[in-house]
Design an enzyme around this catalytic site. Structure first.
Site, PDB file in Angstrom:
ATOM      1  N   GLN A  82      33.287  30.256  49.577  1.00 25.37           N
ATOM      2  CA  GLN A  82      33.741  30.142  48.186  1.00 25.37           C
ATOM      3  C   GLN A  82      35.166  29.601  48.154  1.00 25.37           C
ATOM      4  O   GLN A  82      35.684  29.292  47.094  1.00 25.37           O
ATOM      5  CB  GLN A  82      33.692  31.518  47.520  1.00 25.37           C
ATOM      6  CG  GLN A  82      32.304  32.136  47.431  1.00 25.37           C
ATOM      7  CD  GLN A  82      32.347  33.616  47.091  1.00 25.37           C
ATOM      8  OE1 GLN A  82      32.701  33.999  45.985  1.00 25.37           O
ATOM      9  NE2 GLN A  82      32.044  34.451  48.071  1.00 25.37           N
ATOM     10  N   ASP A  85      40.084  25.998  50.154  1.00 19.82           N
ATOM     11  CA  ASP A  85      41.310  25.670  50.904  1.00 19.82           C
ATOM     12  C   ASP A  85      41.084  24.785  52.131  1.00 19.82           C
ATOM     13  O   ASP A  85      42.046  24.288  52.716  1.00 19.82           O
ATOM     14  CB  ASP A  85      42.028  26.971  51.325  1.00 19.82           C
ATOM     15  CG  ASP A  85      41.137  27.923  52.118  1.00 19.82           C
ATOM     16  OD1 ASP A  85      41.308  29.156  51.983  1.00 19.82           O
ATOM     17  OD2 ASP A  85      40.253  27.433  52.858  1.00 19.82           O
ATOM     18  N   HIS A 100      32.200  26.145  46.166  1.00 20.15           N
ATOM     19  CA  HIS A 100      33.035  25.966  44.960  1.00 20.15           C
ATOM     20  C   HIS A 100      33.957  24.757  45.066  1.00 20.15           C
ATOM     21  O   HIS A 100      34.966  24.660  44.353  1.00 20.15           O
ATOM     22  CB  HIS A 100      33.841  27.243  44.694  1.00 20.15           C
ATOM     23  CG  HIS A 100      32.985  28.395  44.290  1.00 20.15           C
ATOM     24  ND1 HIS A 100      33.405  29.703  44.371  1.00 20.15           N
ATOM     25  CD2 HIS A 100      31.714  28.444  43.819  1.00 20.15           C
ATOM     26  CE1 HIS A 100      32.420  30.502  43.949  1.00 20.15           C
ATOM     27  NE2 HIS A 100      31.399  29.767  43.609  1.00 20.15           N
ATOM     28  N   CYS A 108      37.494  12.501  38.141  1.00 23.52           N
ATOM     29  CA  CYS A 108      38.007  12.194  36.792  1.00 23.52           C
ATOM     30  C   CYS A 108      37.369  13.126  35.768  1.00 23.52           C
ATOM     31  O   CYS A 108      36.145  13.317  35.772  1.00 23.52           O
ATOM     32  CB  CYS A 108      37.690  10.741  36.450  1.00 23.52           C
ATOM     33  SG  CYS A 108      38.182  10.306  34.774  1.00 23.52           S
ATOM     34  N   GLY A 168      35.041  39.102  53.532  1.00 22.77           N
ATOM     35  CA  GLY A 168      36.210  38.888  52.686  1.00 22.77           C
ATOM     36  C   GLY A 168      35.876  38.379  51.302  1.00 22.77           C
ATOM     37  O   GLY A 168      36.602  37.562  50.733  1.00 22.77           O
ATOM     38  N   ASN A 194      34.895  43.827  55.084  1.00 22.25           N
ATOM     39  CA  ASN A 194      35.793  43.838  53.935  1.00 22.25           C
ATOM     40  C   ASN A 194      36.736  45.027  54.056  1.00 22.25           C
ATOM     41  O   ASN A 194      36.354  46.069  54.596  1.00 22.25           O
ATOM     42  CB  ASN A 194      34.980  43.945  52.636  1.00 22.25           C
ATOM     43  CG  ASN A 194      35.792  43.528  51.420  1.00 22.25           C
ATOM     44  OD1 ASN A 194      36.859  44.070  51.170  1.00 22.25           O
ATOM     45  ND2 ASN A 194      35.289  42.571  50.677  1.00 22.25           N
TER      46      ASN A 194
HETATM   47  C1  BV8 Z   1      28.190  29.156  36.182  1.00 22.19           C
HETATM   48  C2  BV8 Z   1      36.791  27.568  42.418  1.00 22.19           C
HETATM   49  C3  BV8 Z   1      26.731  28.184  34.592  1.00 22.19           C
HETATM   50  C4  BV8 Z   1      37.940  27.287  41.517  1.00 22.19           C
HETATM   51  C5  BV8 Z   1      35.707  29.641  41.669  1.00 22.19           C
HETATM   52  C6  BV8 Z   1      25.936  36.538  36.499  1.00 22.19           C
HETATM   53  C7  BV8 Z   1      26.535  37.739  36.247  1.00 22.19           C
HETATM   54  C8  BV8 Z   1      27.861  37.764  35.711  1.00 22.19           C
HETATM   55  C9  BV8 Z   1      28.603  36.584  35.471  1.00 22.19           C
HETATM   56  C10 BV8 Z   1      27.986  35.397  35.732  1.00 22.19           C
HETATM   57  C11 BV8 Z   1      26.668  35.381  36.217  1.00 22.19           C
HETATM   58  N1  BV8 Z   1      26.349  34.088  36.388  1.00 22.19           N
HETATM   59  C12 BV8 Z   1      27.401  33.290  36.011  1.00 22.19           C
HETATM   60  C13 BV8 Z   1      28.404  34.080  35.598  1.00 22.19           C
HETATM   61  C14 BV8 Z   1      29.710  33.617  35.141  1.00 22.19           C
HETATM   62  C15 BV8 Z   1      30.678  33.337  36.304  1.00 22.19           C
HETATM   63  C16 BV8 Z   1      30.962  34.589  37.071  1.00 22.19           C
HETATM   64  O1  BV8 Z   1      30.368  34.871  38.098  1.00 22.19           O
HETATM   65  N2  BV8 Z   1      31.948  35.350  36.539  1.00 22.19           N
HETATM   66  C17 BV8 Z   1      32.394  36.567  37.256  1.00 22.19           C
HETATM   67  C18 BV8 Z   1      33.913  36.612  37.165  1.00 22.19           C
HETATM   68  C19 BV8 Z   1      31.790  37.770  36.647  1.00 22.19           C
HETATM   69  N3  BV8 Z   1      30.138  32.316  37.197  1.00 22.19           N
HETATM   70  C20 BV8 Z   1      30.382  31.017  36.871  1.00 22.19           C
HETATM   71  O2  BV8 Z   1      31.025  30.664  35.901  1.00 22.19           O
HETATM   72  C21 BV8 Z   1      29.789  29.980  37.819  1.00 22.19           C
HETATM   73  N4  BV8 Z   1      29.206  28.916  37.037  1.00 22.19           N
HETATM   74  O3  BV8 Z   1      27.661  30.228  36.077  1.00 22.19           O
HETATM   75  O4  BV8 Z   1      27.835  28.043  35.474  1.00 22.19           O
HETATM   76  C22 BV8 Z   1      26.023  26.912  34.670  1.00 22.19           C
HETATM   77  C23 BV8 Z   1      24.849  26.874  35.413  1.00 22.19           C
HETATM   78  C24 BV8 Z   1      24.144  25.658  35.455  1.00 22.19           C
HETATM   79  C25 BV8 Z   1      24.642  24.527  34.803  1.00 22.19           C
HETATM   80  C26 BV8 Z   1      25.850  24.593  34.097  1.00 22.19           C
HETATM   81  C27 BV8 Z   1      26.579  25.796  34.067  1.00 22.19           C
HETATM   82  C28 BV8 Z   1      30.909  29.292  38.658  1.00 22.19           C
HETATM   83  C29 BV8 Z   1      31.680  30.279  39.436  1.00 22.19           C
HETATM   84  C30 BV8 Z   1      32.699  29.546  40.341  1.00 22.19           C
HETATM   85  C31 BV8 Z   1      34.090  29.602  39.778  1.00 22.19           C
HETATM   86  N5  BV8 Z   1      35.049  28.988  40.714  1.00 22.19           N
HETATM   87  N6  BV8 Z   1      36.555  29.017  42.528  1.00 22.19           N
HETATM   88  C32 BV8 Z   1      39.274  27.661  42.119  1.00 22.19           C
HETATM   89  O5  BV8 Z   1      39.303  28.206  43.240  1.00 22.19           O
HETATM   90  O6  BV8 Z   1      40.283  27.361  41.461  1.00 22.19           O
HETATM   91  S1  BV8 Z   1      35.420  31.335  41.832  1.00 22.19           S
HETATM   92  C33 BV8 Z   1      36.719  31.936  42.819  1.00 22.19           C
HETATM   93  O7  BV8 Z   1      36.795  33.311  42.522  1.00 22.19           O
HETATM   94  C34 BV8 Z   1      36.531  31.872  44.298  1.00 22.19           C
HETATM   95  O8  BV8 Z   1      35.947  30.669  44.719  1.00 22.19           O
HETATM   96  C35 BV8 Z   1      35.623  33.068  44.545  1.00 22.19           C
HETATM   97  O9  BV8 Z   1      34.294  32.741  44.295  1.00 22.19           O
HETATM   98  C36 BV8 Z   1      36.062  34.030  43.484  1.00 22.19           C
HETATM   99  C37 BV8 Z   1      36.972  35.066  44.066  1.00 22.19           C
HETATM  100  O10 BV8 Z   1      36.145  35.907  44.814  1.00 22.19           O
HETATM  101  P1  BV8 Z   1      36.533  36.225  46.347  1.00 22.19           P
HETATM  102  O11 BV8 Z   1      36.689  34.972  47.095  1.00 22.19           O
HETATM  103  O12 BV8 Z   1      35.558  37.221  46.793  1.00 22.19           O
HETATM  104  O13 BV8 Z   1      38.007  36.821  46.231  1.00 22.19           O
HETATM  105  P2  BV8 Z   1      38.490  38.173  45.544  1.00 22.19           P
HETATM  106  O14 BV8 Z   1      39.950  38.045  45.401  1.00 22.19           O
HETATM  107  O15 BV8 Z   1      37.655  38.496  44.355  1.00 22.19           O
HETATM  108  O16 BV8 Z   1      38.166  39.291  46.633  1.00 22.19           O
HETATM  109  C38 BV8 Z   1      38.738  39.215  47.904  1.00 22.19           C
HETATM  110  C39 BV8 Z   1      37.952  40.215  48.728  1.00 22.19           C
HETATM  111  O17 BV8 Z   1      38.415  40.173  50.069  1.00 22.19           O
HETATM  112  C40 BV8 Z   1      38.125  41.655  48.245  1.00 22.19           C
HETATM  113  O18 BV8 Z   1      36.854  42.305  48.277  1.00 22.19           O
HETATM  114  C41 BV8 Z   1      39.093  42.273  49.273  1.00 22.19           C
HETATM  115  O19 BV8 Z   1      38.807  43.630  49.476  1.00 22.19           O
HETATM  116  C42 BV8 Z   1      38.747  41.467  50.524  1.00 22.19           C
HETATM  117  N7  BV8 Z   1      39.843  41.283  51.470  1.00 22.19           N
HETATM  118  C43 BV8 Z   1      41.138  41.015  51.171  1.00 22.19           C
HETATM  119  N8  BV8 Z   1      41.834  40.824  52.337  1.00 22.19           N
HETATM  120  C44 BV8 Z   1      40.948  40.958  53.360  1.00 22.19           C
HETATM  121  C45 BV8 Z   1      39.667  41.240  52.805  1.00 22.19           C
HETATM  122  N9  BV8 Z   1      38.576  41.429  53.573  1.00 22.19           N
HETATM  123  C46 BV8 Z   1      38.736  41.333  54.934  1.00 22.19           C
HETATM  124  N10 BV8 Z   1      39.935  41.026  55.533  1.00 22.19           N
HETATM  125  C47 BV8 Z   1      41.044  40.852  54.779  1.00 22.19           C
HETATM  126  N11 BV8 Z   1      42.210  40.576  55.386  1.00 22.19           N
HETATM  127 ZN    ZN Z   2      37.634   8.027  35.003  1.00 23.63          ZN
END
Ligand code: BV8
Ligand code: ZN
Length: 230
Positions: A82, A85, A100, A108, A168, A194
């Site tokens: 996901q 980077d 992602h 564009c 993670g 995690n």
């Molecule tokens: C879509 C790119 C429709 C951009 C990202 C079903 C249920 C509920 C909601 C939805 C659903 N289906 C869709 C949705 C809506 C939404 C969604 O899921 N919302 C969430 C917030 C509830 N999904 C969407 O909008 C998706 N698109 O549904 O489109 C559609 C379908 C067809 C046609 C047209 C439209 C798109 C989702 C993608 C969004 N883009 N990133 C950018 O980066 O700028 S998401 C982005 O956030 C990341 O890529 C990643 O996916 C997410 C963050 O999650 P994590 O990576 O897990 O990070 P987080 O900080 O949350 O957690 C870190 C974890 O690591 C923690 O658990 C922590 O404990 C652990 N950790 C920390 N340090 C360590 C560690 N573990 C081990 N070692 C360590 N050292």
């Molecule tokens: Zn263009």
């Protein structure tokens, strides 16, 4: 499947980590949307420039390197991330499924033409050479579809997996978080690494609590030994 927790120890803040500096006022879920870019392209662009600078300074860590070694040992490993980077590729992984997108690629906002970043750290989004539209990072914003090829190959890999390793990730964002459920339905062995519990934890066969940089090298070393002993 990896999430931002794998890059955390490289100094790339996770989505859960509080935004710092001028970004404390904004939640990632608000900034990573086409609505936000439409409303204020310069603000969203500056946020990606800020993240690019952090990523540029970052180095792949022991977790990234362990996954690169594991891919050498297990060529049928599919690495889905996901993270936008590119650190898995910098650690040596090939064919990374960027679920992602990638922060260094651009497209564009108007005509959708893709372009590789000229790494312009400008205040304003650069312009499209074809239609003069605004360029945006080629990442998947909330409300946007996952790239078809990535969705298809990741879903297939999950459905055919014997072992599904979730590292993670908070397993909150869909459809990425749904891949583990596909593997679960196919009776794959689910392993989660995690530092915290997630909605997936209770469904795992093994929940390895702790740092990705500790558990992944241990797993890779074990796989290496078991291959050598066979
Ligand atoms: C879509 C790119 C429709 C951009 C990202 C079903 C249920 C509920 C909601 C939805 C659903 N289906 C869709 C949705 C809506 C939404 C969604 O899921 N919302 C969430 C917030 C509830 N999904 C969407 O909008 C998706 N698109 O549904 O489109 C559609 C379908 C067809 C046609 C047209 C439209 C798109 C989702 C993608 C969004 N883009 N990133 C950018 O980066 O700028 S998401 C982005 O956030 C990341 O890529 C990643 O996916 C997410 C963050 O999650 P994590 O990576 O897990 O990070 P987080 O900080 O949350 O957690 C870190 C974890 O690591 C923690 O658990 C922590 O404990 C652990 N950790 C920390 N340090 C360590 C560690 N573990 C081990 N070692 C360590 N050292
Ligand atoms: Zn263009």
């Amino acid at each position: 499947m990896t999430g931002s927790g794998v890059s955390a120890e490289s100094g790339v803040p996770t989505f859960r980590d509080a935004q710092t500096g001028i970004w404390t006022k904004h939640s990632p879920e608000d900034l990573a949307t086409s609505q936000a870019f439409e409303a204020n392209p310069a603000l969203v662009w500056k946020w990606y420039v800020w993240r690019r600078e952090l990523i540029k300074k970052a180095q792949p860590n022991a977790a990234h390197r362990a996954l690169a070694s594991l891919a050498q040992l297990k060529p049928d490993l599919s690495l889905v991330t996901q993270n936008v980077d590119g650190l898995h590729q910098r650690a040596g992984n090939k064919n990374v499924i960027e679920f992602h997108g990638n922060i260094w690629h651009e497209k564009c906002f108007s005509c959708n033409r893709h372009s590789t970043s000229l790494e312009k750290y400008s205040e304003q989004p650069p312009r499209c050479e074809i239609c003069n539209g605004l360029l945006r990072p080629n990442v998947v914003w909330f409300g946007e579809a996952i790239p078809e090829e990535a969705l298809a190959s990741a879903s297939l890999a999950a459905a055919q997996s014997d072992v599904f390793l979730s590292v993670g990730t908070s397993s909150l964002v869909y459809p990425a978080a749904g891949l583990a459920e596909i593997a679960l339905q196919k009776k794959a062995t689910i392993i989660e690494i995690n530092t915290n519990a997630t909605p997936l934890t209770t469904k795992t066969d093994y929940s390895l609590k702790g740092l990705a940089t500790l558990w992944l090298p241990a797993i890779t070393a074990h796989v290496k030994r078991s291959i050598e002993n066979h």
